[in-house]
Design an enzyme around this catalytic site. Structure first.
Site, mmCIF file in Angstrom:
data_model
loop_
_atom_site.group_PDB
_atom_site.id
_atom_site.type_symbol
_atom_site.label_atom_id
_atom_site.label_comp_id
_atom_site.label_asym_id
_atom_site.label_seq_id
_atom_site.Cartn_x
_atom_site.Cartn_y
_atom_site.Cartn_z
ATOM 1 C CB ILE A 13 -2.852 -0.820 -1.523
ATOM 2 C CG1 ILE A 13 -1.983 0.442 -1.536
ATOM 3 C CG2 ILE A 13 -2.846 -1.442 -0.124
ATOM 4 C CD1 ILE A 13 -2.496 1.561 -0.650
ATOM 5 C CB SER A 32 -11.065 -8.213 -10.405
ATOM 6 O OG SER A 32 -10.992 -7.401 -11.554
ATOM 7 C CG ASP A 59 -19.563 -3.439 -9.541
ATOM 8 O OD1 ASP A 59 -19.558 -2.689 -8.535
ATOM 9 O OD2 ASP A 59 -19.735 -3.018 -10.697
ATOM 10 C CG ASN A 86 -8.151 -2.538 -1.263
ATOM 11 O OD1 ASN A 86 -7.444 -1.729 -0.691
ATOM 12 N ND2 ASN A 86 -8.071 -2.752 -2.579
ATOM 13 C CB SER A 140 -8.270 7.839 3.598
ATOM 14 O OG SER A 140 -7.499 9.013 3.436
ATOM 15 C CE LYS A 167 -11.814 5.269 1.651
ATOM 16 N NZ LYS A 167 -11.930 3.785 1.510
ATOM 17 C CB THR A 198 -1.585 3.847 -5.593
ATOM 18 O OG1 THR A 198 -2.534 4.868 -5.221
ATOM 19 C CG2 THR A 198 -1.047 3.186 -4.330
#
Length: 245
Positions: A13, A32, A59, A86, A140, A167, A198
């Site tokens: 996503i 990343s 990170d 994300n 979520s 979450k 995913t």
């Protein structure tokens, strides 16, 4: 040109959000943990015709990494318009409340909860320099206490002592953050992209990454009159998309 940082954007996503925002003319920092992997992905995207995308190492569990990313963006942009938190992990399965080792739960919280806080606090000064700063925390439906208390909910039996609770904590933090920033032009929300196919869930979800990304962007690229401190979910069959907490 508005700038956006997306953590955990090297796949699924997050990657699709990066692609769609690039197409909308934003400068995208593709976050990343592994810079080489991020740069390889960006190189491929550039070959496909995408523009204004740059890989950046971040990170969310490492303060030094967050600080270095913040310094790089500040040097290049002077500000940040949008932060999309994300990055997230599911953790080991099963996740039973009665016997999941505490260190396993802590590991999930380090990324899904404390990582978001660390990144948000680090970039807040750059966001305050934007005319219309946005913070979208990706959550979520498993973080909804109301839905988890409803036996008729279709995912009622999906209980996770680490992921879901992390979450739920993220949702609570977002409410507080939105309140504290309410007198500034910030829009701060949690967004659930829905149960999406995913790598995260072995492609078991019914939703597509394209739909998930579009939903995130819809509730991120909002105007000044938009709501803040909301919980939006792509799984809610309502035109508002607002989920119960």
């Amino acid at each position: 040109m508005k700038s956006v940082l997306i953590t955990g954007a090297n796949r699924s996503i997050g990657l699709e959000v990066a692609k769609q925002l690039s197409e909308k003319g934003l400068f995208v920092y593709l976050g990343s943990r592994n810079l080489e992997k991020g740069e390889a992905i960006v190189a491929d995207l550039l070959k496909q015709g995408f523009k204004n995308i740059k890989a950046i190492a971040i990170d969310v569990t490492q303060p030094e990494s967050i600080s270095a990313a913040k310094d790089s963006i500040e040097k290049e942009q002077g500000k940040l318009d949008i932060l999309i938190n994300n990055a997230g992990i599911l953790g080991n399965s099963p996740q039973m409340a009665v016997d999941t080792p505490v260190n396993h739960i802590q590991e999930v919280f380090d990324t899904n909860f404390f990582g978001v806080i660390s990144v948000t606090q680090a970039f807040l000064d750059l966001l305050k320099k934007s005319e219309s700063p946005r913070i979208s925390n990706i959550t979520s439906g498993l973080g909804s206490l109301t839905l988890h208390s409803d036996p008729s909910w279709k995912y009622y039996q999906v209980k996770t002592a680490a992921y879901g609770t992390s979450k739920a904590a993220l949702n609570a933090y977002t409410i507080v953050l939105a309140y504290e920033l309410k007198d500034l032009p910030f829009k701060v929300n949690v967004i659930d992209p829905g149960y999406t196919a995913t790598d995260f869930n072995h492609h078991s979800g019914p939703g597509t990454v394209e739909s998930a990304a579009s939903f995130i962007i819809k509730h991120t690229l909002t105007d000044d009159g938009a709501l803040s401190g909301q919980f939006y979910s792509n799984d809610i069959e309502d035109e508002t998309g607002i989920s119960p907490w």
